[in-house]
Design an enzyme around this catalytic site. Structure first.
Site, mmCIF file in Angstrom:
data_model
loop_
_atom_site.group_PDB
_atom_site.id
_atom_site.type_symbol
_atom_site.label_atom_id
_atom_site.label_comp_id
_atom_site.label_asym_id
_atom_site.label_seq_id
_atom_site.Cartn_x
_atom_site.Cartn_y
_atom_site.Cartn_z
ATOM 1 N N ASN A 162 0.779 -1.327 0.064
ATOM 2 C CA ASN A 162 -0.093 -0.059 0.085
ATOM 3 C C ASN A 162 0.703 1.312 -0.059
ATOM 4 O O ASN A 162 0.387 2.362 -0.497
ATOM 5 C CB ASN A 162 -1.033 -0.076 1.186
ATOM 6 C CG ASN A 162 -0.440 -0.421 2.532
ATOM 7 O OD1 ASN A 162 0.857 -0.560 2.619
ATOM 8 N ND2 ASN A 162 -1.318 -0.351 3.629
ATOM 9 N N GLU A 260 3.843 -5.857 12.031
ATOM 10 C CA GLU A 260 2.775 -4.813 11.812
ATOM 11 C C GLU A 260 1.634 -5.236 10.898
ATOM 12 O O GLU A 260 1.988 -5.535 9.804
ATOM 13 C CB GLU A 260 3.515 -3.680 11.048
ATOM 14 C CG GLU A 260 4.584 -2.906 11.961
ATOM 15 C CD GLU A 260 3.907 -2.048 13.165
ATOM 16 O OE1 GLU A 260 2.768 -1.949 13.207
ATOM 17 O OE2 GLU A 260 4.683 -1.571 13.857
ATOM 18 N N CYS A 296 -3.967 -0.261 6.951
ATOM 19 C CA CYS A 296 -4.066 -1.011 8.057
ATOM 20 C C CYS A 296 -4.626 -0.209 9.250
ATOM 21 O O CYS A 296 -5.377 -0.731 10.225
ATOM 22 C CB CYS A 296 -2.518 -1.356 8.774
ATOM 23 S SG CYS A 296 -1.606 0.028 8.878
ATOM 24 N N GLU A 474 7.191 0.338 15.254
ATOM 25 C CA GLU A 474 7.712 1.200 14.380
ATOM 26 C C GLU A 474 7.479 2.532 14.604
ATOM 27 O O GLU A 474 6.714 2.904 15.447
ATOM 28 C CB GLU A 474 7.253 0.546 13.062
ATOM 29 C CG GLU A 474 7.924 -0.824 12.713
ATOM 30 C CD GLU A 474 7.799 -1.209 11.513
ATOM 31 O OE1 GLU A 474 6.846 -0.923 10.480
ATOM 32 O OE2 GLU A 474 8.273 -2.412 11.066
HETATM 33 P P1 NAD Z 1 0.219 -10.746 3.036
HETATM 34 O O1 NAD Z 1 0.354 -11.339 4.363
HETATM 35 O O2 NAD Z 1 -0.869 -11.201 2.225
HETATM 36 O O3 NAD Z 1 1.327 -10.508 2.144
HETATM 37 C C1 NAD Z 1 2.342 -9.701 2.803
HETATM 38 C C2 NAD Z 1 3.906 -10.163 2.206
HETATM 39 O O4 NAD Z 1 4.034 -11.562 2.482
HETATM 40 C C3 NAD Z 1 3.920 -10.462 0.508
HETATM 41 O O5 NAD Z 1 4.842 -9.682 0.012
HETATM 42 C C4 NAD Z 1 4.268 -11.839 0.290
HETATM 43 O O6 NAD Z 1 5.303 -11.916 -0.737
HETATM 44 C C5 NAD Z 1 4.763 -12.322 1.615
HETATM 45 N N1 NAD Z 1 4.532 -13.867 1.971
HETATM 46 C C6 NAD Z 1 3.422 -14.492 1.353
HETATM 47 N N2 NAD Z 1 3.560 -15.728 2.217
HETATM 48 C C7 NAD Z 1 4.601 -15.477 2.785
HETATM 49 C C8 NAD Z 1 5.216 -16.701 3.784
HETATM 50 N N3 NAD Z 1 4.645 -17.938 3.912
HETATM 51 N N4 NAD Z 1 6.350 -16.373 4.232
HETATM 52 C C9 NAD Z 1 6.901 -15.038 4.201
HETATM 53 N N5 NAD Z 1 6.528 -14.261 3.358
HETATM 54 C C10 NAD Z 1 5.023 -14.353 2.760
HETATM 55 O O7 NAD Z 1 -0.171 -9.162 3.132
HETATM 56 P P2 NAD Z 1 -0.934 -8.018 2.245
HETATM 57 O O8 NAD Z 1 -2.064 -8.446 1.429
HETATM 58 O O9 NAD Z 1 0.614 -7.593 1.127
HETATM 59 O O10 NAD Z 1 -0.684 -6.702 2.936
HETATM 60 C C11 NAD Z 1 -1.904 -6.415 3.513
HETATM 61 C C12 NAD Z 1 -2.027 -6.722 5.079
HETATM 62 O O11 NAD Z 1 -0.988 -5.710 5.509
HETATM 63 C C13 NAD Z 1 -3.216 -6.175 5.877
HETATM 64 O O12 NAD Z 1 -3.574 -6.991 6.644
HETATM 65 C C14 NAD Z 1 -2.921 -4.603 6.366
HETATM 66 O O13 NAD Z 1 -3.692 -4.429 7.408
HETATM 67 C C15 NAD Z 1 -1.565 -5.041 6.873
HETATM 68 N N6 NAD Z 1 -0.635 -3.871 6.725
HETATM 69 C C16 NAD Z 1 -0.138 -3.231 8.195
HETATM 70 C C17 NAD Z 1 0.269 -2.252 8.477
HETATM 71 C C18 NAD Z 1 0.771 -1.983 9.826
HETATM 72 O O14 NAD Z 1 1.698 -1.000 9.903
HETATM 73 N N7 NAD Z 1 0.377 -2.459 10.889
HETATM 74 C C19 NAD Z 1 0.750 -1.344 7.297
HETATM 75 C C20 NAD Z 1 0.108 -1.818 6.136
HETATM 76 C C21 NAD Z 1 -0.267 -3.056 5.884
#
Ligand code: NAD
Length: 494
Positions: A162, A260, A296, A474
């Site tokens: 994002n 996060e 998020c 963070e």
């Molecule tokens: P996701 O968990 O689907 O994917 C994140 C990353 O994880 C991807 O780049 C992917 O390549 C990697 N990944 C997938 N499977 C993996 C595995 N088994 N081992 C290691 N890496 C793996 O999340 P997303 O759809 O990219 O992001 C959305 C989520 O992120 C939402 O839940 C959102 O709330 C959260 N988010 C949190 C914050 C925060 O600061 N708290 C900020 C932004 C987004």
């Protein structure tokens, strides 16, 4: 042609294969690399491919980091700070290209991505300013007892789609300022600006200090499993975080990890508020504009007093309908496309299931499938009320442009509802009653609370979730210190 130049030409970039930046150079793709397509969410065209680094690529990044680390660790903090400032200044010279790259790759509006990279650069300067705060303490005991803060060595930082450029810039800075070498792994859904950042800043710090690996789940999994990456930070979803914990445990090494994660963040509105001001805040807190609700910290769960629900929701709907949806590169666009069509379908399905549970769609809920936007992953901003407590839409993160509204009658009920569900990232409380505001802030179980505000966050303030929203912090000094480990030294004085 550089990665960023391709974006600013205004034409679709060639369908080029992008590779990882390891040890100061972009690797060759290799004939047997697994390729992952990168799409423009607004047109659904393929704009590039990445060669999945996989376990072998991660190992090469670790070797490059380890080779660079002794000299980087020995570089005085003041010089490291000057180099981080140089990185920030170099990015500032290229901010418009980086913003365009993010708009192309994420579907987020260009105006928002301009603000994003500016924030990332700002956070780099803040991190540089904290270089001398990574100091230890002395403890008044017989002899001399002091602590020092030492880098971990190799730090891996997995960022999500994002805010790719902003996250990459900020996460690199805090890792470097404390003397670590960094391996950044962007999302495979939006890898271009992180790779461009590596390209634009190449040569400022020694080779191997900054590595950006391209790849998907296999590459992320390889980071979790690598026996010599002991410090990992991850921004993403809770289910993926659990997989990372499992893979880390299976590696046989004890790892320090910051997560996060997601949220289903309540905005609790009491009946004494100004209706117009609050309605505007409810819409702003959703982050429909900027990231299409894929945020998020978005306050996506409205818990509103029954007496004012109808009046406020009327105003919320009216404002939501005014949001300008359009192509991300159009400077007038406030809301762009969701990251993928499958993410959009997931959201549409959730809204439909909610109506089956008795909820009512007040506006939106539909994919946009005609006209200029028809090819992309556009979705109308959506407001749903009469959401039942305990239902899917009340408790599960949508990560899309859907506000779920529930009503309450008493403060106790509002608090219990706010604390429903497994997440604990952010919460907002809207009231003019100062006692009630602080009572609620004390009792709400989230890592971040707004009183009479939403969405605004200052990077100097620590941010992190409770419960399934994460572990660790963070931003601010907390993130910088989290890039260090403490050593205590016991000196016997003779
Ligand atoms: P996701 O968990 O689907 O994917 C994140 C990353 O994880 C991807 O780049 C992917 O390549 C990697 N990944 C997938 N499977 C993996 C595995 N088994 N081992 C290691 N890496 C793996 O999340 P997303 O759809 O990219 O992001 C959305 C989520 O992120 C939402 O839940 C959102 O709330 C959260 N988010 C949190 C914050 C925060 O600061 N708290 C900020 C932004 C987004």
């Amino acid at each position: 042609m550089s990665i960023a130049e391709q974006a600013v030409t205004g034409t679709q970039p060639d369908v080029r294969t992008y590779t990882s930046f390891i040890g100061g150079r972009f690797e060759d793709a290799g004939s047997d690399a697994d390729l992952i397509e990168v799409r423009d969410p607004a047109t659904w065209r393929v704009i590039g491919r990445i060669a999945d680094a996989g376990p072998a690529g991660i190992d090469r990044a670790v070797v490059a980091s380890e080779a660079a680390w002794p000299a980087w660790k020995a570089t005085p903090a003041r010089e490291r700070a000057a180099l981080v400032e140089q990185l920030a200044d170099r990015l500032a010279e290229h901010q418009d290209e980086i913003a365009r790259l993010d708009a192309l790759d994420t579907g987020n509006p260009l105006v928002a991505m301009r603000a994003d990279i500016a924030k990332g650069i700002h956070q780099m300067h803040e991190a540089a300013g904290l270089a001398f705060e990574t100091k230890g303490e002395t403890i008044p005991l017989p002899g001399l007892h002091y602590t020092t803060r030492e880098p971990w060595g190799v730090v891996a930082r997995m960022v999500t789609f994002n805010h790719p450029a902003m996250f990459t810039a900020a996460r690199i800075a805090t890792a470097l300022i404390t003397g670590n070498c960094v391996i950044v792994k962007p999302s495979e859904l939006a890898p271009l600006s992180p790779l461009a950042i590596a390209e634009i800043t190449a040569g400022i710090v020694p080779d191997g200090v900054i590595n950006v690996v391209a790849g998907g789940p296999a590459t992320g999994g390889a980071i979790a499993a690598h026996p010599r990456i002991l410090r990992i930070t991850f921004t993403g979803s809770t289910p993926t975080a659990l997989k990372i914990q499992a893979a880390a445990a299976a590696s046989g090494r004890v790892k320090s990890m910051t997560f996060e994660l997601g949220g289903k963040n309540p905005i609790v509105v009491f009946p004494d508020v100004d209706l117009d001001e609050t309605a505007a805040a409810i819409v702003r807190g959703m982050n429909y504009a900027r990231v299409q609700g894929q945020s998020c910290g978005a306050t996506s769960r409205l818990i509103i007093h029954r007496d004012i629900a109808e009046a406020v929701l009327e105003r919320v709907v009216e404002r939501t309908r005014r949001i300008r949806i359009g192509m991300p590169v159009d400077p007038e666009t406030e809301m762009g496309a969701m990251i993928t069509k499958s993410a959009r379908s997931r959201v549409v399905d959730m809204v439909q299931r909610a109506t089956g549970d008795g909820a009512r769609v007040l506006t939106g809920g539909n994919a946009i499938e005609e006209g200029e936007l028809g090819a992309g992953a556009f979705l109308e901003p959506t407001v749903v009320d009469r959401v039942a407590r305990g239902s899917e839409l009340a408790d599960v993160e949508v990560f899309g442009p859907v506000l779920a509204a529930l009503t309450f009658e008493t403060e106790d009920e509002a608090l219990a509802m706010a604390n429903d569900g497994p997440f604990g990232l952010t919460a907002a409380i809207w009231t003019k009653d100062i006692d009630r505001a602080f009572r609620m802030a004390n009792a709400i179980e989230t890592g971040y609370v707004w009183i009479n505000d939403v969405e605004t966050r200052f990077p100097a303030v620590p941010f992190g979730g409770w419960g399934d929203s994460g572990v660790g912090l963070e931003h601010g000094l907390e993130e910088v210190l989290s890039m260090t480990r403490v050593k205590a030294v016991n000196v016997r004085l003779r």
